[in-house]
Structures are given as structure tokens and as C-alpha cells.
Design an enzyme around this catalytic site. Structure first.
Site, PDB file in Angstrom:
ATOM      1  N   ASP A   9      75.629  13.589  37.997  1.00  0.00           N
ATOM      2  CA  ASP A   9      75.904  12.343  37.050  1.00  0.00           C
ATOM      3  C   ASP A   9      74.507  11.753  36.840  1.00  0.00           C
ATOM      4  O   ASP A   9      73.890  11.181  37.558  1.00  0.00           O
ATOM      5  CB  ASP A   9      76.965  11.186  37.736  1.00  0.00           C
ATOM      6  N   ASP A 105      76.909  13.268  30.108  1.00  0.00           N
ATOM      7  CA  ASP A 105      76.067  13.162  31.196  1.00  0.00           C
ATOM      8  C   ASP A 105      76.520  13.767  32.593  1.00  0.00           C
ATOM      9  O   ASP A 105      75.889  13.375  33.422  1.00  0.00           O
ATOM     10  CB  ASP A 105      75.525  11.659  31.211  1.00  0.00           C
ATOM     11  N   GLU A 106      77.664  14.294  32.737  1.00  0.00           N
ATOM     12  CA  GLU A 106      78.243  14.696  34.052  1.00  0.00           C
ATOM     13  C   GLU A 106      78.407  16.073  33.856  1.00  0.00           C
ATOM     14  O   GLU A 106      78.982  16.643  32.902  1.00  0.00           O
ATOM     15  CB  GLU A 106      79.537  13.701  34.354  1.00  0.00           C
TER      16      GLU A 106
HETATM   17 MG   LIG Z   1      76.365   8.727  34.143  1.00  0.00          MG
END
Ligand SMILES: [Mg+2]
Length: 416
Positions: A9, A105-106
């Protein structure tokens, strides 16, 4: 065989990317936000310094300024975020072909069976974390566990720039004392229901009778019970592997509130166009349209309605979405976020003839939109635009065919 799953993450993703381009802001509290000149601007993302002072995503800018007087507001650059997201995924893909994105974003990575070759899960997570830091200049937090749910829990557990391992032996000691809201898919509403039943930790959920949890929260409750007990066997999708599509939706996170039906209608149309275009790209049609509305109190409501016949054209989807909105949202109340989703999907069918006027109309719309798809493919999205997009609201520069209209909507300035 025990699996090794990583969840990576990116920390404060938008703010971290912005800082790379504004080194002078390195140690200052920043928020990526709508235009601070606008009365309705809100925080889209914040740095750790701002977070520590209580600034939250969704806060109006005046509130962020009140909590954190030194805060610097930065305008979003979505193309940069997409670029960095891809760079991170490229690095993940060097380690496994099972990389499943979760948001921008993960990602989950399945590293099962690679210990002899690449080292154990923690070693790989640390290696990837250091590479992202040195090659991209941003930090990630990583979780390592035997299933996806606990890997995600691990990456949330300690940030920024940390690795957390939740091993199979001893997961109960680690996970069970944590608040139940740390579990994936346990949002505000579910937390409240569980609180009323005196369930505050993941362990308390795990140790409640399975059927009791199901009676409180339905099928979702049963799934959460399984997660709390470590029974998540869902696979990490293979790179490029398309999961079976159950619904297609798009939502906006606006950099300011929408006020009045004109602005709301345009936004609904933009969303409906993008949802319909994606349906046609997958050669699918939908039977149900769902809308989601978030007001300024940040609560999210969802309503859905059936179409008279399944369709995949934006006019049909838009009209249904608008009908649902009019029925369920008080006129004049500001809207912070909107979503349109096509559900109950099936393979697109061409009905030959029908005496039902609605079928005729839908088929005519679909034919027109098929032609528009072709035109846009050849000449670009702006070649054909709807009249509604040209109305003088300041939202008229939207690109209705962007896959993520929120990206464009968010950067739109309004003339007031
Ligand atoms: Mg994040």
C-alpha cells in the site's frame, strides 16, 4: 500448502507524489485538494503531518485550515498518480505474475512457493519496499500473511514504510484484540451494528456464533465471520486476468460540492456515458441501475431500480439514474459525491423486432451510441458531445468518455 500473500500500500499516495515535484514542501503539512479559492473545495488526500493534526479526506478546506493553520493546498495531478501507480505495479510484476490491484495505490501479490528462490515473505516485502523507496521516491507499507484479508490488515497495521507479518501460527493473538473496523469491508454502518451487539474486536466477532452474525448482517456478516476466523481462501488474480464482471460502475470524488439539478444532471450524464461505453466494450447489458449519493455529512446512500428491458445505452441508464436521484434526494441539498452502477449484467442481445415503444427507443439509442463509439475511437472523444455538456455551468469541459470521469471532474473549475 500455506500461502504467502503480500499486500503493498503506497503511503499517502497523492501527497507523496506531489512532494516529489515540490521538494520545498518536504516537511510541511500538505493536502491535495480542490481549488482553495472555491468555497466548496475539499481535501482529497493529506500528508502525515496534516493527518496527525486531525485533517481528514473529505474535510472542507476551511476546516483543514482551522485544524492545521500551516497547511499548504496543492492541486491534484491525476496523470502523475496513474503513472506512479503503473511504475509500482511494474516492480511488483518482477516478483510474481499474480499481482491484483486494489484501487490505484494498493496491490496483492501471491508469493506462494517462492521462498527457496526469493526468500520468505518478509524478506521479499522488505526488498520491494526498499526498491520502491529508492527507485520511485515514495514509501509503501507491506503486510505479509497466509490470506488476502490478513495481508491487507498487516499493511494497514503499521505505516509508513513498514512491513508487518501476521503468521498462521499465532494469528489469533495478533488479530483478535484489534478493533473490528480494522477488518476489510467493515465500514461505519457495519461497525455501528456490531457495536450495538457489543462486538468491538475482531476476536469478539470470530467467537460469536456464525449463524448469529448472519442473522445480524446477512450474507456479508457470514463472510466477515469467516475472515475474522482466518478462513479467506480467495485467490490473488493473475496479472491481466479479468475477474468475472458482476457490475460496472463509476463514481466521482469532487473537489467541490455540486449544487442544483443542472450540475447534478451533467455529472450523472458523464457517469452514465462512461458506464454505458464500458458495458458496450464488454458486449454486455444491464437490467438494474444503481446510484450512490454522498451529501455533505459524508453518509453514502444507495438506491437501485430496474429497467423495463435490459440496455447498454447511456440515455436509458441516465434517465433511470436521474429518476432514482429525484425520488431519493432532496432538491437543493449539496452533493459531495455521485456514483452510477450497472448491475445484473448479461451478454448483450439484439432483439429483432418489437411492438413495445420502449424497446424501439432503447435499440435506437444503442445504434446511435455504437456509431458514436466508432467515431470516438477514430477521431477522439471530443468528436461528438452531448448538448447538455455545453450548458454554461463550468462543467462543460468534461470528457464524457474518460474511464474515470472523476479524474476530470475533480480538476474542473467552476465559474461562479
Ligand atoms: Mg495508500
Amino acid at each position: 500448502m500455506e500461502r504467502t500473500i503480500l499486500h503493498c500500500d503506497c503511503n499517502n499516495f497523492y501527497a507523496s507524489v506531489e512532494r516529489l515535484y515540490h521538494p520545498e514542501l518536504r516537511d510541511r503539512p500538505i493536502a491535495v485538494s480542490g481549488d482553495p479559492e472555491l468555497r466548496h473545495g475539499i481535501v482529497l488526500a493529506k500528508s502525515n503531518e496534516a493527518k496527525k493534526l486531525g485533517v481528514k479526506t473529505g474535510h472542507p478546506l476551511w476546516m483543514a485550515k482551522q485544524l492545521c493553520p500551516d497547511i499548504v493546498f496543492v492541486k491534484p495531478h491525476y496523470d502523475l498518480y496513474t503513472h506512479f501507480s503503473q511504475l509500482a505495479r511494474n516492480i511488483y510484476s518482477e516478483y510474481t505474475d499474480r499481482v491484483e490491484p486494489y484501487g490505484q495505490d494498493e496491490c496483492w501479490l501471491d508469493m506462494t512457493g517462492t521462498a527457496k528462490l526469493l526468500g520468505d515473505g518478509k524478506h521479499i516485502a522488505d526488498t520491494i519496499r526498499n526498491r520502491i523507496k529508492s527507485e520511485l521516491g515514495i514509501t509503501i507499507s507491506a503486510g505479509v500473511s497466509f490470506n488476502k484479508v490478513f495481508a491487507k490488515l498487516g499493511s494497514d497495521y503499521k505505516k509508513p514504510d513498514a512491513t508487518t507479518v501476521i503468521p498462521f501460527d499465532g494469528f489469533r493473538e495478533f488479530v483478535w484484540p484489534l478493533p473490528v473496523s480494522n477488518l476489510i469491508f467493515v465500514g461505519g454502518a457495519t461497525t455501528k451494528v456490531l457495536e450495538r451487539k457489543c462486538i468491538r474486536t475482531i476476536g469478539e466477532l470470530a467467537n460469536t456464533d456464525r449463524s448469529t452474525v448472519k442473522s445480524w448482517l446477512g450474507k456479508c456478516g457470514e463472510t466477515l465471520w469467516l475472515y475474522a476466523n482466518g478462513y479467506d481462501s480467495s485467490q490473488v488474480a493473475k496479472d491481466g486476468e479479468q475477474p468475472t464482471i458482476k457490475s460496472i460502475g463509476n463514481s466521482t470524488t469532487l473537489s467541490r460540492d455540486l449544487v442544483g439539478y443542472d450540475e447534478i444532471k451533467i455529472t450523472l450524464m458523464v457517469l452514465s456515458e462512461s458506464v454505458a461505453a464500458r458495458l458496450r466494450r464488454h458486449n454486455m447489458q444491464c437490467e438494474t441501475v444503481q446510484i450512490g449519493i454522498r451529501g455533505t455529512n459524508l453518509s453514502w446512500i444507495e438506491r437501485q431500480g430496474r429497467l423495463p428491458i435490459p440496455g447498454c445505452d447511456s440515455t436509458t441508464i441516465y434517465l433511470k439514474a436521474l429518476e432514482l436521484l429525484v425520488q431519493n434526494y432532496q432538491q437543493g441539498k449539496p452533493v459531495r459525491s455521485l456514483g452510477v452502477r450497472a448491475c445484473n449484467l448479461s451478454a448483450r442481445q439484439y432483439i429483432q423486432t418489437s411492438f413495445m415503444p420502449s424497446v424501439h427507443r432503447t435499440q435506437r439509442y444503442e445504434k446511435i451510441e455504437d456509431v458514436i463509439d466508432k467515431l470516438r475511437f477514430r477521431f477522439g472523444n471530443k468528436i461528438v458531445q452531448r448538448g447538455i455538456m455545453l450548458s454554461d455551468t463550468g462543467l462543460s469541459t468534461l470528457d464524457p468518455q474518460a474511464d474515470h470521469p472523476n479524474l476530470i471532474l475533480s480538476s474542473v473549475h467552476t465559474q461562479r
